[in-house]
Design an enzyme around this catalytic site. Structure first.
Site, PDB file in Angstrom:
ATOM      1  N   MET A 333       0.822  -1.213   0.000  1.00  0.00           N
ATOM      2  CA  MET A 333       0.000   0.000   0.000  1.00  0.00           C
ATOM      3  C   MET A 333       0.857   1.265   0.000  1.00  0.00           C
ATOM      4  O   MET A 333       0.683   2.139  -0.838  1.00  0.00           O
ATOM      5  CB  MET A 333      -0.935   0.025   1.221  1.00  0.00           C
ATOM      6  CG  MET A 333      -2.139  -0.870   1.099  1.00  0.00           C
ATOM      7  SD  MET A 333      -3.130  -0.588  -0.388  1.00  0.00           S
ATOM      8  CE  MET A 333      -3.972   0.918   0.010  1.00  0.00           C
ATOM      9  N   VAL A 405       2.260   1.561   7.672  1.00  0.00           N
ATOM     10  CA  VAL A 405       2.972   0.383   8.204  1.00  0.00           C
ATOM     11  C   VAL A 405       1.928  -0.651   8.657  1.00  0.00           C
ATOM     12  O   VAL A 405       0.734  -0.354   8.687  1.00  0.00           O
ATOM     13  CB  VAL A 405       3.913   0.779   9.372  1.00  0.00           C
ATOM     14  CG1 VAL A 405       4.918   1.832   8.916  1.00  0.00           C
ATOM     15  CG2 VAL A 405       3.140   1.275  10.583  1.00  0.00           C
ATOM     16  N   SER A 434      -6.776   0.743   8.145  1.00  0.00           N
ATOM     17  CA  SER A 434      -8.145   0.377   7.762  1.00  0.00           C
ATOM     18  C   SER A 434      -8.888  -0.197   8.962  1.00  0.00           C
ATOM     19  O   SER A 434     -10.076  -0.446   8.892  1.00  0.00           O
ATOM     20  CB  SER A 434      -8.114  -0.650   6.632  1.00  0.00           C
ATOM     21  OG  SER A 434      -7.361  -1.780   7.021  1.00  0.00           O
ATOM     22  N   HIS A 455      -7.447   6.776   3.965  1.00  0.00           N
ATOM     23  CA  HIS A 455      -7.514   5.332   3.710  1.00  0.00           C
ATOM     24  C   HIS A 455      -7.699   5.073   2.224  1.00  0.00           C
ATOM     25  O   HIS A 455      -8.774   5.283   1.675  1.00  0.00           O
ATOM     26  CB  HIS A 455      -8.656   4.717   4.537  1.00  0.00           C
ATOM     27  CG  HIS A 455      -8.774   3.238   4.355  1.00  0.00           C
ATOM     28  ND1 HIS A 455      -9.980   2.598   4.269  1.00  0.00           N
ATOM     29  CD2 HIS A 455      -7.821   2.285   4.193  1.00  0.00           C
ATOM     30  CE1 HIS A 455      -9.762   1.303   4.076  1.00  0.00           C
ATOM     31  NE2 HIS A 455      -8.466   1.100   4.028  1.00  0.00           N
ATOM     32  N   ASN A 458      -6.970  -0.783  -2.500  1.00  0.00           N
ATOM     33  CA  ASN A 458      -6.055  -1.566  -3.326  1.00  0.00           C
ATOM     34  C   ASN A 458      -6.788  -2.145  -4.540  1.00  0.00           C
ATOM     35  O   ASN A 458      -7.835  -2.761  -4.346  1.00  0.00           O
ATOM     36  CB  ASN A 458      -5.501  -2.694  -2.441  1.00  0.00           C
ATOM     37  CG  ASN A 458      -4.270  -3.328  -3.024  1.00  0.00           C
ATOM     38  OD1 ASN A 458      -3.807  -2.922  -4.084  1.00  0.00           O
ATOM     39  ND2 ASN A 458      -3.750  -4.329  -2.348  1.00  0.00           N
ATOM     40  N   ASN A 505     -14.935  -0.837   4.613  1.00  0.00           N
ATOM     41  CA  ASN A 505     -14.582  -2.141   5.184  1.00  0.00           C
ATOM     42  C   ASN A 505     -15.697  -2.691   6.063  1.00  0.00           C
ATOM     43  O   ASN A 505     -15.928  -3.901   6.111  1.00  0.00           O
ATOM     44  CB  ASN A 505     -13.284  -2.047   5.995  1.00  0.00           C
ATOM     45  CG  ASN A 505     -12.074  -2.140   5.088  1.00  0.00           C
ATOM     46  OD1 ASN A 505     -12.207  -2.501   3.919  1.00  0.00           O
ATOM     47  ND2 ASN A 505     -10.909  -1.803   5.598  1.00  0.00           N
TER      48      ASN A 505
END
Length: 696
Positions: A333, A405, A434, A455, A458, A505
């Site tokens: 990411m 990270v 996320s 956020h 992908n 999410n």
């Protein structure tokens, strides 16, 4: 002044013929040069780009009527807007169309204007810079010659709105250029540049602004060699050949878009197959076909999605102040976020604990730029802006720091403690988390007001959404700057309040976990994925889980179950075992499917059973349910933006207009009673949210 500089400047200024005086028209200016050539400049009042609507076309018709009697030596049609020629039809006029006969009558009036242009008894030349799309390209096709300015872009994006060209483009395009290539461009909605347009025979010449006057004279006085359809075109437009080619086109179209969901490509293929050799019959059939498509739910929902995108662009505002971005974490990411920002003209420093991830990120950036940036020099410039920064010195000068990270609270807090003292005043600290609520992350910060979430989804280069997450203490000015930054990197911002899973999410997790339960019930993964695709999802939940990474799915699922308990499906024990074994999906080569070089190995056994409506409801209705809950809780501002976020962040079936629009179309009572029935059969996770009572 150096002549090279003069030339560069000359190419930025549009050559618009003699200076026009005030005339009788609102959207057009008409002048005549020393050679007797009329210059018609299209300059739609009160707009930054030219689009066609009923009023503009009516005025265009009046201009053409006056030219018929004046008979100039020739006619040049140009845009006076720097943004381009004509960006197509004004989509506002398509909204809410429900009567195909009215649409056909309206489109018939527009056809008459374009036909009138084609029939003018003087040489007509379209001079095209910037974008020339849809209806704009149809105007250009009705001229006798087309001159493209280097860098112009041509295309028919109507298919993205569930339509096909409707101002004679299906006919004139397939007659002018190789119909296989013409059809391919109309079926995909792709754009091509001026040089490709010249190779196809769509434009007769490609030139620079400073040579426009000479090119126009050559075209009007017959010195420009015009692109002529070759004998191959005649053969490919021949009846029996069309039948064979059309069946091949249909099978290609079916791979990308099922006919039940996306009728436009098939309507276009039918049109060409039936009428490709009879111009007037095809023009009449095009009007009918276009009108019938316009009133389909697919077209109306895709038009709605077009406006959702515009609405979300406006949320970004303007005035981006961020020029230097520092990204911490060069994994999948972080590396891709850094690459995207550098490709959008920002200076980017990228740091990591080890050099290998940074090298990998730069390799991926080179690969991405090769696909999306046309000029080699621009690829080089983008790579130059992406700066490896092992020591993390970029933190000191960055306007925005994005931390990407792994999802471990202690790790993130340790990083923040190290960088906060080095950040310059006014800099923003953003996390790409996320799953960790911002309230937990801000606890150790000296200045928690500068923390917010950005956020990304992908793959970063394909999914347009960025959730811009605020907590109770986020400074309003910094939030505004973050929204403007998202707009500046050509992404769509979704302002959300910090809450577990934010919006996307939280809505996707029940969809993916329900798929795991269906697997538990011994239903084959291909059947489960087929159920989602039958509804219209771009890929099924099992394949999506592999793409996202099963470890991430598990983390997000666990985090959300802590908060929402039995409102979410339980996580099967075998999923934990799979993750423990390192079978994480695409990134490890094995998850539910096998993956090779990032591509799923295609195994296509016949479906054991057909997906049922109950299966589809179990997968998709919980998404609508969560979206209503997020509205009720005030995590997101309004229903339209929720729908936009799900479409642009997850690829949720665009032709359904989003999960809330789907519920509205299906009927809220039906959705609630179906959820009740599923709750009685499968348990509390299907309980309808209280928000349905006030949802309209």
């Amino acid at each position: 002044m150096d002549s090279a500089i003069m030339n560069v400047l000359a190419d930025r200024v549009l050559e618009l013929g003699p200076a026009p005086e005030a005339g009788p028209y609102k959207h057009f200016k008409l002048t005549r040069d020393g050679d007797g050539i009329a210059w018609l400049l299209f300059d739609r009042e009160g707009a930054s780009a030219n689009t066609l609507n009923a009023e503009v076309l009516e005025e265009f018709d009046a201009v053409l009527a006056s030219l018929e009697s004046q008979r100039p030596t020739g006619l040049v049609i140009r845009s006076a807007k720097t943004s381009g020629f004509i960006a197509g039809a004004d989509v506002n006029e398509f909204r809410g169309a429900s009567d195909a006969r009215l649409v056909e009558a309206e489109i018939g009036r527009a056809h008459a204007v374009i036909d009138r242009l084609e029939a003018l008894r003087v040489p007509t030349v379209a001079v095209i810079h910037g974008f020339c799309l849809g209806g704009g390209l149809e105007v250009a096709l009705a001229c006798q010659s087309r001159i493209g300015i280097d860098g112009a872009r041509f295309g028919f994006p109507e298919v993205m709105l569930g339509l096909h060209p409707g101002l004679g483009g299906t006919v004139r395009f397939t007659r002018l250029v190789n119909p296989m290539q013409a059809m391919s461009l109309m079926l995909t909605g792709k754009t091509i540049d001026a040089r490709r347009a010249k190779a196809l025979g769509l434009v007769d010449a490609v030139t620079q602004e400073r040579h426009v006057k000479n090119a126009v004279r050559d075209a009007v006085f017959g010195r420009l060699k015009r692109a002529r359809p070759g004998s191959l075109n005649t053969l490919l437009n021949f009846g029996p050949v069309r039948g064979f080619l059309a069946s091949r086109m249909r099978s290609e179209a079916a791979k990308a878009a099922p006919q039940a969901h996306y009728p436009a490509p098939y309507a276009l293929i039918d049109l060409w197959e039936k009428y490709g050799s009879e111009k007037h019959a095809m023009l009449a059939a095009e009007k009918r076909s276009f009108a019938e498509l316009m009133v389909t739910p697919t077209a109306q929902n895709l038009i709605r999605v077009f406006f959702l995108r515009e609405q979300m662009k406006k949320l970004a505002g303007s005035g981006n102040r961020i020029a230097h971005v520092h990204v911490i974490g060069a994994g999948a990411m972080g590396g891709d976020i850094a690459a995207w920002c550098a490709g959008q003209d920002l200076r980017v420093t990228l740091s990591d604990m080890k050099p290998e991830p940074i090298a990998g990120a730069i390799r991926r950036a080179d690969d991405l730029y090769g696909k999306i940036i046309r000029k080699r020099t621009d690829v080089r410039d983008s790579l130059d802006r992406l700066i490896p920064d092992m020591d993390g010195e970029g933190v000191r000068n960055a306007d925005l720091i994005i931390e990407a990270v792994p999802e471990k609270l202690e790790l993130k807090q340790k990083i923040y403690a190290g960088i906060e003292p080095k950040m310059k005043p006014g800099a923003i600290l953003a996390t790409n988390t996320s799953s960790i609520p911002l309230q937990d992350l801000r606890a150790t910060l000296e200045k928690p007001e500068r923390l917010l979430g950005l956020h990304f989804f992908n793959p970063v280069s394909r999914l347009q959404l960025v959730e811009v997450v605020s907590h109770d203490g986020t400074a309003a000015e910094l939030l505004k700057q973050a929204l403007a930054f998202v707009g500046a990197i050509d992404r769509l911002p979704l302002p959300v309040k910090s809450s577990p899973g934010f919006l996307v999410n939280r809505a996707l997790t029940p969809y993916m976990l329900e798929a795991m339960l269906l697997l538990d019930e011994k239903i084959d993964k291909s059947v489960i994925d087929a159920a989602a695709k039958k509804f219209g999802m771009p890929m099924g939940p099992i394949e999506l889980a592999d793409q996202v990474g099963l470890d991430i799915c598990l983390d997000v699922g666990d985090m959300l179950r802590l908060k929402f308990g039995d409102l979410l499906p339980p996580t099967p024990a075998w999923l934990r075992e799979k993750v423990a074994k390192g079978e994480l999906g695409r990134k490890t080569g094995k998850g539910f499917y096998l993956w090779k070089d990032g591509k799923r190995e295609k195994t296509a056994p016949a479906l054991a059973i057909e997906p049922t409506q109950e299966m589809i409801d179990r997968l998709v209705l919980p998404m609508s349910n969560v979206c209503v809950a997020c509205l009720r809780e005030g995590i997101v501002g309004n229903a339209d933006v929720v729908d936009g976020a799900m479409i642009f962040g997850t690829g949720y079936a665009p032709f359904r207009g989003g999960p809330l629009n789907y519920a509205r179309t299906r009927g809220v009572e039906n959705v609630v009673s179906t959820l009740h029935a599923l709750e009685q059969k499968f348990g509390g996770r299907f309980a309808p949210d209280a928000g349905w009572e006030n949802f309209t």
